[in-house]
Design an enzyme around this catalytic site. Structure first.
Site, PDB file in Angstrom:
ATOM      1  N   CYS A  76       0.808  -1.223   0.000  1.00  0.00           N
ATOM      2  CA  CYS A  76       0.000   0.000   0.000  1.00  0.00           C
ATOM      3  C   CYS A  76       0.845   1.279   0.000  1.00  0.00           C
ATOM      4  O   CYS A  76       1.423   1.602  -1.018  1.00  0.00           O
ATOM      5  CB  CYS A  76      -0.995  -0.042   1.154  1.00  0.00           C
ATOM      6  SG  CYS A  76      -2.424   0.984   0.801  1.00  0.00           S
ATOM      7  N   HIS A 112      -3.491  -5.415   2.029  1.00  0.00           N
ATOM      8  CA  HIS A 112      -3.052  -4.984   3.346  1.00  0.00           C
ATOM      9  C   HIS A 112      -2.904  -6.069   4.381  1.00  0.00           C
ATOM     10  O   HIS A 112      -3.390  -7.159   4.210  1.00  0.00           O
ATOM     11  CB  HIS A 112      -4.144  -4.075   3.916  1.00  0.00           C
ATOM     12  CG  HIS A 112      -3.730  -2.676   3.914  1.00  0.00           C
ATOM     13  ND1 HIS A 112      -2.566  -2.263   4.464  1.00  0.00           N
ATOM     14  CD2 HIS A 112      -4.324  -1.586   3.416  1.00  0.00           C
ATOM     15  CE1 HIS A 112      -2.470  -0.971   4.312  1.00  0.00           C
ATOM     16  NE2 HIS A 112      -3.525  -0.530   3.664  1.00  0.00           N
TER      17      HIS A 112
END
Ligand code: GLN
Length: 239
Positions: A93, A189
């Site tokens: 990310c 994530h």
């Protein structure tokens, strides 16, 4: 055999427990009798990339990315040499965005490391959902969760996978993440690796190959992980 895993700036880049990815790598090494040492680096620390076999850059808010990006300019040359020499990197990310040339936000430009030819622009709304991606390089799909404002464009680079459910890099081109040499960048994530042991082993194999010439990893019993992965695939993709 021993692998050294470098965790860059865990105080700033550790959204949704990206640290769990380190634990997964460590455990899967230990289960195979491979020693794994984790070194955490803070902003003031100097980093000797020749000591490292795997580098993790986690997710962060725009504010934290802005702080980290100034430091990254100082280590850019060494980090680039590591990547070009097939050093293994897993960037998640915010960390993924920092692999590229820049991330343009409403608050200004966050300069990236230019390790991979990609760039990111902030968009609205945030792209938040469960995600499933697929790549023939991997035995079964990769599952996870994404939450990002940035839209990433990877040009001619190979993506980590094709989006089967979710948004991916930018919600438009059907690609998620990036693969470049031994670098994996992704918006998936938190527990990316525990949910996807095949991706964890991909990283470990690349690192062991570079250091020791190992081309095969001892298989582990991943029955439960595979079942959990399949449950997510069936829930979101196969209706
Ligand atoms: N701040 C970045 C974005 O919103 C990355 C966020 C994250 O790491 N979840 O796009």
């Amino acid at each position: 055999m021993k692998l050294v895993i470098g965790h860059l700036y865990p105080d700033l880049l550790n959204l949704y427990g990206d640290r769990g990815n380190i634990q997964c790598m460590k455990k899967r090494c230990e289960w195979r009798g491979i020693e794994a040492e984790v070194r955490e680096f803070q902003l003031m620390d100097s980093i000797d990339f020749s000591d490292l076999d795997i580098v993790l850059l986690g997710g962060g808010s725009d504010r934290e990315q802005m702080i980290v990006c100034r430091k990254l300019q100082e280590i850019q040359k060494d980090f680039k040499a590591y990547v070009e020499d097939y050093g293994t990197v897993i960037a998640v990310c915010g960390g993924y965005q920092l692999l590229g040339h820049y991330y343009d936000t409403e608050e200004g430009r966050i300069e990236g490391l230019s390790l991979v030819d990609l760039y990111t622009e902030q968009g609205s709304p945030r792209l938040i959902t469960n995600i499933v991606i697929q790549n023939d390089l991997f035995e079964y799909p990769i599952v996870g969760f994404e939450n990002h404002g940035g839209r990433t464009y990877i040009g001619d680079n190979q993506p980590l996978g094709k989006v089967l459910f979710g948004y991916g890099n930018n919600g438009k081109d059907g690609a998620e993440g990036v693969l470049y040499k031994h670098v994996v960048g992704t918006y998936l994530h938190g527990p990316l690796l525990p949910k996807n042991p095949h991706v964890c082993d991909y990283l470990l194999k690349n690192a062991l190959e570079r250091k020791y010439g190992v081309t095969e990893l001892e298989p582990l019993d991943d029955e439960q992980e595979k079942e959990a992965n399949q449950y997510i695939v069936e829930r979101f993709v196969k209706k």
